[in-house]
Write a protein that holds these residues in place. Sequence first.
Motif, short mmCIF file in Angstrom:
data_model
loop_
_atom_site.label_atom_id
_atom_site.label_comp_id
_atom_site.label_asym_id
_atom_site.label_seq_id
_atom_site.Cartn_x
_atom_site.Cartn_y
_atom_site.Cartn_z
N ASN A 14 93.12 66.65 95.95
CA ASN A 14 92.74 67.64 96.96
C ASN A 14 91.26 67.54 97.37
N ILE A 15 90.42 67.05 96.46
CA ILE A 15 88.99 66.88 96.78
C ILE A 15 88.84 65.94 97.98
N LEU A 16 89.72 64.94 98.05
CA LEU A 16 89.75 64.05 99.22
C LEU A 16 90.53 64.69 100.37
N GLU A 17 91.73 65.20 100.05
CA GLU A 17 92.68 65.54 101.11
C GLU A 17 92.39 66.84 101.87
N ALA A 24 89.60 64.62 109.57
CA ALA A 24 90.33 63.40 109.19
C ALA A 24 89.68 62.14 109.76
N GLY A 25 89.14 62.25 110.98
CA GLY A 25 88.60 61.07 111.65
C GLY A 25 87.13 60.81 111.35
N LYS A 26 86.53 61.64 110.50
CA LYS A 26 85.11 61.45 110.17
C LYS A 26 84.94 60.25 109.23
N THR A 27 83.93 59.44 109.47
CA THR A 27 83.66 58.34 108.54
C THR A 27 83.20 58.93 107.21
N LEU A 29 83.35 56.89 104.10
CA LEU A 29 82.85 55.86 103.17
C LEU A 29 82.17 54.73 103.93
N PHE A 30 80.93 54.50 103.57
CA PHE A 30 80.17 53.37 104.13
C PHE A 30 79.97 52.32 103.05
N SER A 31 80.13 51.06 103.40
CA SER A 31 79.80 49.98 102.46
C SER A 31 79.69 48.70 103.26
N ARG A 32 79.15 47.66 102.64
CA ARG A 32 79.06 46.38 103.35
C ARG A 32 80.44 45.77 103.51
N GLU A 33 81.38 46.16 102.64
CA GLU A 33 82.73 45.59 102.71
C GLU A 33 83.54 46.22 103.84
N ARG A 34 83.63 47.56 103.83
CA ARG A 34 84.45 48.26 104.81
C ARG A 34 83.88 49.65 105.04
N THR A 35 84.17 50.19 106.22
CA THR A 35 83.83 51.57 106.53
C THR A 35 85.14 52.31 106.76
N LEU A 36 85.35 53.46 106.11
CA LEU A 36 86.64 54.15 106.17
C LEU A 36 86.48 55.63 106.51
N THR A 37 87.41 56.16 107.30
CA THR A 37 87.45 57.60 107.55
C THR A 37 88.22 58.27 106.42
N PHE A 38 88.13 59.61 106.38
CA PHE A 38 88.91 60.35 105.37
C PHE A 38 90.39 60.00 105.50
N GLN A 39 90.87 59.93 106.74
CA GLN A 39 92.29 59.62 106.95
C GLN A 39 92.65 58.23 106.40
N GLN A 40 91.78 57.25 106.67
CA GLN A 40 92.06 55.90 106.20
C GLN A 40 92.07 55.82 104.67
N ILE A 41 91.13 56.52 104.04
CA ILE A 41 91.11 56.53 102.56
C ILE A 41 92.39 57.17 102.04
N ALA A 42 92.75 58.31 102.63
CA ALA A 42 93.93 59.04 102.15
C ALA A 42 95.20 58.20 102.34
N SER A 43 95.31 57.52 103.49
CA SER A 43 96.51 56.70 103.74
C SER A 43 96.59 55.54 102.75
N GLU A 44 95.46 54.90 102.52
CA GLU A 44 95.47 53.76 101.59
C GLU A 44 95.69 54.22 100.15
N PHE A 229 81.61 64.87 94.69
CA PHE A 229 80.81 65.98 95.20
C PHE A 229 80.66 65.90 96.73
N PRO A 230 80.32 64.71 97.25
CA PRO A 230 80.25 64.67 98.73
C PRO A 230 81.61 64.98 99.38
N TYR A 231 82.70 64.46 98.85
CA TYR A 231 84.00 64.71 99.49
C TYR A 231 84.41 66.18 99.36
N HIS A 232 83.99 66.80 98.27
CA HIS A 232 84.29 68.23 98.07
C HIS A 232 83.71 69.08 99.20
#
Length: 515
Positions: A14-17, A24-27, A29-44, A229-232
């Motif tokens: 739930n901390i993520l969801e 849902a569409g907010k970015t 996660l930032f990283s040199r590998e991939r950038t993901l929105t909350f929705q993308q993290i939750a789906s994966e 903590f940030p996702y919360h």
Amino acid sequence: MKASDLPLYYNAVNILEHNLDERAGKTALFSRERTLTFQQIASEANQVGNALRAMDVRMGEYVGLLSLDVPEWVTVFFGTLKVGAIHVGMNTLLTAPEYEFMLRDSRMRVLVVHQALLPVVQPILADQPFLEHVIVIGEAPEGMTAYTDWIADQPTTLEAAPTHREDIATLNYSSGTTGEPKGIPHAHKDLVLTAQLWGKNVLGLTENDRTFAGAKLFFTFGTGGNLLFPYHVGASNVLFSGSPRVATNILEMVDEFKPTILYNSPTGYAMAMAVENFTQKYDLSSLRLCVSAGEALPEPIWHEWKQKTGLDIIDGIGSTEAYHIFISNRPGDIRPGASGKPVPGYKVRLVDEDFNDVPQGEIGNLLVNGETVALSYLHQYEKSRKTFLGEWLFTGDKYYQDEDGYYHHAGRSDDMLKVGGIWVSPMEVEATLMRHPAVLQCAVVGKTDASNLVKPKAFVILNEGYTASDELASELIEFCRENMAGYKRPRWVEFVDSLPQTATGKIQRYKLRGR
Ligand code: 3UK
């Protein structure tokens, strides 16, 4: 917030969801590998959860994760929690025997491992009695499955397992004096409670923040500070898969990804300031606040950082047993050199050897009481009974309270050292040194370096036929670097003719401390 405020059946996914409703569409996660929105993290994460279920992973089973800080760390973490399995956070700096211990101790059937760490564990994987599946983040060799193939055909929706808020969500291994790791189980409730009690209420994180950490996600300082903590609060995080022990790496990441909050160890801050003209070379202007934990932050480092960057550092003491920080400074109320005051939601006591409270100003053993404290270690009856004392946690730390109520760290009641914020057992370093043919006897203690931070120092008695020299000292240090986790190596070796001992032949390390 109290545990009883949570629904009885609560899953920390739930901390993520909870973010899916509003952002849902907010970015996220930032990283040199991939950038993901909350929705993308939750789906994966749902795909990971479905892939685990396809392997028949049930509620309460352990799923190991040995990975650098890449986006898959996050999706595997939440996917594991969502199916009610238990995430095993594994320190990426260890050696094969320690991983072997964790695999057997937790009886994990599934291990997700990053390809960069595979060479370290591969030699021990074949003989594991419980391990059935190895998933590789990156390229998988014969007999193992690549993460991308593993989740490829899995649906992106998944019903969360109805975990009880007291069900175990994570197991983190922490080092003990004998070097054998201790598994520390935390419940779903602990994750969200620490996020609220310290992340939101004390640190003051908001949805506009973007966190970044030198502390890695396998460490609960990192999992909490730079993920939960940030996702919360609906904020974002920045992940870095490289080494935080190269100070310029951390500075470059801040410059590139513009976080507002930086978590690091005191050693990390000292190393950053050792980079010449770092404030001119790197743009740190996105930062609004810094956090330090893992070991005590010396007062001179606090002032030097403030003078050079204009930024405050919030020092707070936490532990894996408590999941995160329980005594802390806070924005607008900082006493440099001190750990601060108890975080609301926690109580602390300073007691003598008979568990009587010591008067203000006197040093006592630090006990902590709070709803995020674990109940026991896994498979460690005696150690658990000495640490988890009913409602109180025996931290092993010595503290005193000053006249204004701030708590000051005054060392440990055991011989354990915190080096760069991570545990080092002197006994383990001694055991490694003893394997070198030149060493007859040795003792390892903490000694402070030029920045007032503790590093291991070895006192060595040589075997006959060996002569003390700078070359031999360097050779012993190299020997340690190669035969155990490198950060545990002694930084100094002093050759001596004898070591202080008790009548029963036990080395009195305390007599060597600081020498
Ligand atoms: C020492 C500190 C003085 C202290 C941790 C924040 O460090 C963490 O967890 P560990 O289990 O170690 C716990 C021990 O480390 N320590 C930590 N922070 C401080 N000593 N000042 C500090 N600020 O001996 C404590 O008992 O590795 C820290 C959040 C989560 C964590 N797991």
